[in-house]
Design a protein around this motif. Sequence first.
Motif, PDB file in Angstrom:
ATOM      1  N   ALA A  45    -106.272  23.078 -29.831  1.00  0.00           N
ATOM      2  CA  ALA A  45    -107.163  21.924 -29.664  1.00  0.00           C
ATOM      3  C   ALA A  45    -107.720  21.469 -31.016  1.00  0.00           C
ATOM      4  O   ALA A  45    -107.876  20.273 -31.263  1.00  0.00           O
ATOM      5  N   MET A  46    -107.988  22.420 -31.916  1.00  0.00           N
ATOM      6  CA  MET A  46    -108.471  22.023 -33.256  1.00  0.00           C
ATOM      7  C   MET A  46    -107.362  21.311 -34.034  1.00  0.00           C
ATOM      8  O   MET A  46    -107.618  20.328 -34.735  1.00  0.00           O
ATOM      9  N   LEU A  47    -106.131  21.794 -33.888  1.00  0.00           N
ATOM     10  CA  LEU A  47    -105.020  21.157 -34.603  1.00  0.00           C
ATOM     11  C   LEU A  47    -104.812  19.726 -34.128  1.00  0.00           C
ATOM     12  O   LEU A  47    -104.368  18.857 -34.883  1.00  0.00           O
ATOM     13  N   LEU A  48    -105.155  19.492 -32.848  1.00  0.00           N
ATOM     14  CA  LEU A  48    -104.959  18.155 -32.279  1.00  0.00           C
ATOM     15  C   LEU A  48    -106.188  17.265 -32.437  1.00  0.00           C
ATOM     16  O   LEU A  48    -106.201  16.135 -31.943  1.00  0.00           O
ATOM     17  N   GLY A  49    -107.220  17.802 -33.076  1.00  0.00           N
ATOM     18  CA  GLY A  49    -108.418  16.987 -33.282  1.00  0.00           C
ATOM     19  C   GLY A  49    -109.261  16.847 -32.032  1.00  0.00           C
ATOM     20  O   GLY A  49    -110.142  15.991 -31.951  1.00  0.00           O
ATOM     21  N   LEU A  50    -109.011  17.700 -31.016  1.00  0.00           N
ATOM     22  CA  LEU A  50    -109.772  17.612 -29.765  1.00  0.00           C
ATOM     23  C   LEU A  50    -111.048  18.443 -29.841  1.00  0.00           C
ATOM     24  O   LEU A  50    -111.993  18.223 -29.098  1.00  0.00           O
ATOM     25  N   VAL A  51    -111.027  19.451 -30.694  1.00  0.00           N
ATOM     26  CA  VAL A  51    -112.187  20.315 -30.899  1.00  0.00           C
ATOM     27  C   VAL A  51    -112.449  20.340 -32.398  1.00  0.00           C
ATOM     28  O   VAL A  51    -111.520  20.501 -33.188  1.00  0.00           O
ATOM     29  N   ARG A  52    -113.712  20.178 -32.759  1.00  0.00           N
ATOM     30  CA  ARG A  52    -114.043  20.128 -34.189  1.00  0.00           C
ATOM     31  C   ARG A  52    -114.288  21.554 -34.711  1.00  0.00           C
ATOM     32  O   ARG A  52    -115.077  22.296 -34.117  1.00  0.00           O
ATOM     33  N   PRO A  53    -113.600  21.955 -35.785  1.00  0.00           N
ATOM     34  CA  PRO A  53    -113.824  23.305 -36.326  1.00  0.00           C
ATOM     35  C   PRO A  53    -115.269  23.483 -36.784  1.00  0.00           C
ATOM     36  O   PRO A  53    -115.897  22.534 -37.253  1.00  0.00           O
TER      37      PRO A  53
END
Length: 303
Positions: A45-53
Amino acid sequence: MLTTHNLTKRYGGRTAVDGLTMELPRGVVAGFIGPNGAGKTTTMAMLLGLVRPTAGEGTVLGRSLSHPERYVSRVGALLEGPALWPSLTGHENLQVLARLGGHDPRRVPEVLRLVGLADRGGDRFGTYSLGMKQRLGIAAALLGEPELLILDEPTNGLDPAGMSDMRDLISRLAAEDRSVLVSSHLLGELEQVCDWLLIIEQGRLAYAGPAGEFATRSGAELVLFPAEQADLERLATVVANEGLAAERAGDHLVVPLGERDPRLAAATVNRAAANAGLLLAELRIDRPTLESTYLRMIEGEPA
Ligand SMILES: Nc1ncnc2c1ncn2[C@@H]1O[C@H](COP(=O)(O)OP(=O)(O)OP(=O)(O)O)[C@@H](O)[C@H]1O
């Protein structure tokens, strides 16, 4: 193709992804493995920009993770089972998605063909089997001709035939010079399609590298069953005289081979046993699999 540096995600006090630093080369099918809750979905999800690191950085297709809008159009994903319209046909679903996503609807027949649904595109999505639904979800992910495909447990719930179709599909997609990151708990399945592995445990990287090198980290073993149980001790001595250590396991011996050539070692032990007048009922080479090596690793044994 894809890099992360100290990528971290915390939810309140819980760290889901913990300082992940890894790299994925171009053109590989990478298996993403880890126990339940290890952080695979969160990473994807982080790689897809859906979750912000929470912390850390990375790049996808050469673009920074902090600007997902600059690369997401070149990435296709299937994260949860596809939520498509049951009363529309497969073809119609893809046409709607193509329009919504700004992709060329003329690509629909091509992606249906790619996922093996060319002759079922006219049927309603609601009538599809789970395997067909998953494949239509991948067809949707392919509409934008992605260079990277991210699939979260695409074989979840599939029967053996559905899994075999999915395996063939993933291999076909990779053959078209596309990188695929696929998570699964079915290690036997992954072993057949992956040439790269990313293994995480409790949000931390446990292994990243070529799949072939991982499975051969633990050496092969010889398994020896004497025809007569009473010969077990003598057989162990014969094996020891060949410079190998035999471990007794019930009615048989297990001989770790380390770096030794398995077939040569098997022939040597076979001849030595025969010379000592010992008959073997079974002599087998057990080669490590992805699953056996992985289980050893997470159980904390040296692989
Ligand atoms: N939105 C959220 N809010 C709070 N905690 C979350 C959230 N999403 C995930 N977590 C937690 O983060 C950890 C990692 O979860 P994640 O779903 O990424 O693991 P996973 O490796 O994909 O697991 P599985 O194999 O079970 O799908 C888990 O402890 C999970 O409970």
